[in-house]
Design an enzyme around this catalytic site. Structure first.
Site, PDB file in Angstrom:
ATOM      1  N   LYS A  80      97.746  47.886  85.901  1.00  0.00           N
ATOM      2  CA  LYS A  80      97.730  46.804  84.439  1.00  0.00           C
ATOM      3  C   LYS A  80      96.525  46.094  84.764  1.00  0.00           C
ATOM      4  CE  LYS A  80     102.297  44.760  84.016  1.00  0.00           C
ATOM      5  NZ  LYS A  80     102.049  44.095  83.661  1.00  0.00           N
TER       6      LYS A  80
ATOM      7  N   ASP B 155     104.994  39.973  92.164  1.00  0.00           N
ATOM      8  CA  ASP B 155     105.764  40.970  91.340  1.00  0.00           C
ATOM      9  C   ASP B 155     106.668  42.060  91.644  1.00  0.00           C
ATOM     10  OD1 ASP B 155     104.952  39.583  88.642  1.00  0.00           O
ATOM     11  OD2 ASP B 155     102.633  40.861  89.005  1.00  0.00           O
TER      12      ASP B 155
HETATM   13  C1  S3P Z   1      99.411  38.787  86.277  1.00  0.00           C
HETATM   14  C2  S3P Z   1      99.671  38.345  86.244  1.00  0.00           C
HETATM   15  C3  S3P Z   1     101.199  37.414  87.310  1.00  0.00           C
HETATM   16  C4  S3P Z   1     102.017  38.504  87.434  1.00  0.00           C
HETATM   17  C5  S3P Z   1     102.124  39.335  86.018  1.00  0.00           C
HETATM   18  C6  S3P Z   1     100.140  40.082  85.471  1.00  0.00           C
HETATM   19  C7  S3P Z   1      97.238  39.456  85.466  1.00  0.00           C
HETATM   20  O1  S3P Z   1     101.691  36.401  86.100  1.00  0.00           O
HETATM   21  O2  S3P Z   1     103.168  38.214  87.359  1.00  0.00           O
HETATM   22  O3  S3P Z   1     102.554  41.136  86.219  1.00  0.00           O
HETATM   23  O4  S3P Z   1      97.562  40.010  84.963  1.00  0.00           O
HETATM   24  O5  S3P Z   1      97.025  38.131  85.118  1.00  0.00           O
HETATM   25  P1  S3P Z   1     101.187  34.867  86.153  1.00  0.00           P
HETATM   26  O6  S3P Z   1     100.295  34.669  86.210  1.00  0.00           O
HETATM   27  O7  S3P Z   1     102.032  34.532  85.033  1.00  0.00           O
HETATM   28  O8  S3P Z   1     101.822  34.035  87.546  1.00  0.00           O
END
Ligand code: S3P
Length: 429
Positions: A22, A316
């Site tokens: 993702k 996550d």
């Molecule tokens: C993500 C970063 C993380 C993660 C999220 C996806 C990303 O969040 O929890 O599911 O794609 O950069 P944070 O940057 O808030 O830690």
């Protein structure tokens, strides 16, 4: 139907190809849109969150051809986006909103970013603050705390910024804004968050260097489009990894899983619990390490030791780690994870509440949980709290519980993993 019934699995075996990553899918669309020329994205994740990013860039004037097996993105260069004629709806996706805020702050037009109820309650000051220091005109609801965000884009200046929390979204937002400045933008993190942006930007021709906790980017340089193949998502594979180790006799081969070291903290924690997990056939795909992972049902799993330093690399995976802890011998404590309170749901309260309904003894801390492992989970009515990862974790808990576990709000899985329940059915059949 928005609810799914799960019963105890007597079998859990087969091969699973992990759905596309993702985080990397979002970034592939974003960078291809602001690069020059035709970019190709293969193995793009087809899920609500990533479709949201695609629609956002279409609304900003980017042509994206979708032939099913790949996207062809006609990038228009750093200054090629045009003002959207409506509010941009980022749905449930924090990555879309926070990264886009960085890009749009530097584009000389007006933008409004909104999202669903969950996203509108997640903290946005963490991007508004550094972007404002760069000179952005960006404001949000409730004293700049929440979306909707209104952005009057314009010229930005580089900054050197020390982030108070480890966040790949904040880091990436500043780096993307930095691409538009004359000079060098420096971002320092307190702990290493996922580094997909830093890996992908140099491939597009950006002048970026990364040294442990510091990333430096030089702006005002056009990017050139690339062909990207998105690896499988470790965070999606994680649900099958834990299901396999907690179901006696299970044998699962997870194929094409991204094993970027900023994401794989769960493997070391599960291995330290005694789980039978082997990483095979490591290779590289579009600058990211990828492997196949073999997981087997393990008896006598021990409680986990989760050092605070490892938390960003399994952020996550917290909900599914809670399920592994609930099935281990002894008590697991997870601390230093306060960020989980501001994810798609408050994941600490969500897991504490729902596992307690299944008979697990759980204690909540402001920054984590204490879970007493148990031989028996009881199937009951549980709720996803509208959060895809909670829905999938509870379904896996249901596979090891007695009776029937009914997961309400199960449709949330479509955010990141629309095929989740049919894959589960395939492995248990
Ligand atoms: C993500 C970063 C993380 C993660 C999220 C996806 C990303 O969040 O929890 O599911 O794609 O950069 P944070 O940057 O808030 O830690």
């Amino acid at each position: 139907m928005d609810k799914i019934e799960i019963t105890k699995a007597s079998r859990f075996s087969g091969e699973v190809v992990s759905p596309p990553d993702k985080s990397i899918s979002h970034r592939a669309v974003m960078l291809s849109s602001i690069a020059r020329g035709k970019g190709v994205v293969r193995n793009f994740l087809r899920a609500q969150d990533t479709e949201t990013t695609m629609q956002a860039f279409r609304a900003l004037g980017i042509e994206i051809e979708d032939s099913g097996d790949k996207l062809v993105i006609h990038g228009k260069g750093l200054h090629g986006l045009r003002e959207a004629s409506d509010v941009i709806d980022c749905g449930n996706s924090g990555t879309t909103m926070r990264l886009l805020a960085g890009v749009l702050s530097a584009n000389p037009f007006f933008s409004v970013l909104t999202g669903d109820r969950s996203l509108r309650s997640r903290p946005m000051k963490r991007v508004i603050k550094p972007l404002s220091l760069m000179g952005a005109h960006i404001s949000g609801r409730d004293g700049n705390r929440f979306a909707p965000l209104a952005i009057s884009g314009g010229e930005l200046t580089p900054i050197s910024y020390t982030m108070p929390i480890a966040s790949a979204q904040v880091k990436s937002s500043i780096l993307l804004a930095g691409l538009y400045t004359e000079g060098i933008t420096i971002v320092k993190e307190p702990a290493k968050s996922r580094d997909h942006t830093e890996r992908m930007l140099p491939a597009f021709g950006a002048e970026l260097t990364s040294d442990r906790l510091t990333v430096t980017v030089r702006g005002n340089r056009e990017l050139s489009s690339q062909d990207i193949t998105v690896p499988g998502d470790f965070s999606s594979a994680a649900f099958f990894m834990v299901a396999a180790i907690v179901i006696p006799g299970a044998e699962v081969l997870l194929k094409n899983v991204g094993i970027n070291p900023t994401r794989t903290g769960l493997i070391s924690v599960l291995q330290s619990m005694g789980a039978d997990i082997t990483v095979l056939n490591t290779r590289s795909v579009s600058g990211e390490p990828v492997a196949d992972i073999s997981c087997r049902g393990t008896t006598g799993l021990k409680a986990a030791d989760v050092p605070r330093a490892i938390v960003p690399s399994l952020i996550d995976e917290f909900p599914i780690l809670c399920v592994a802890a609930a099935r281990a011998e002894g008590t697991t404590e997870i601390r230093g994870a306060e960020e989980l309170r501001v994810k798609e749901s408050d994941r600490i309260t969500a897991m504490a509440t729902e596992l307690a309904k299944m008979g697990v003894v759980v204690e909540e801390y402001p920054d984590g949980l204490k879970i007493r492992g148990s031989d028996t989970l009881s199937g009951t009515e549980v709720h996803s709290h509208g959060d895809h990862r909670i829905a999938m974790s509870l379904a896996v808990a249901g596979l090891t519980a007695s009776g029937v576990t009914t997961v309400h709000g199960a449709r949330a899985v479509d955010i990141s993993f629309p095929g989740f329940f049919s894959l589960i059915r395939g492995l248990t059949a």
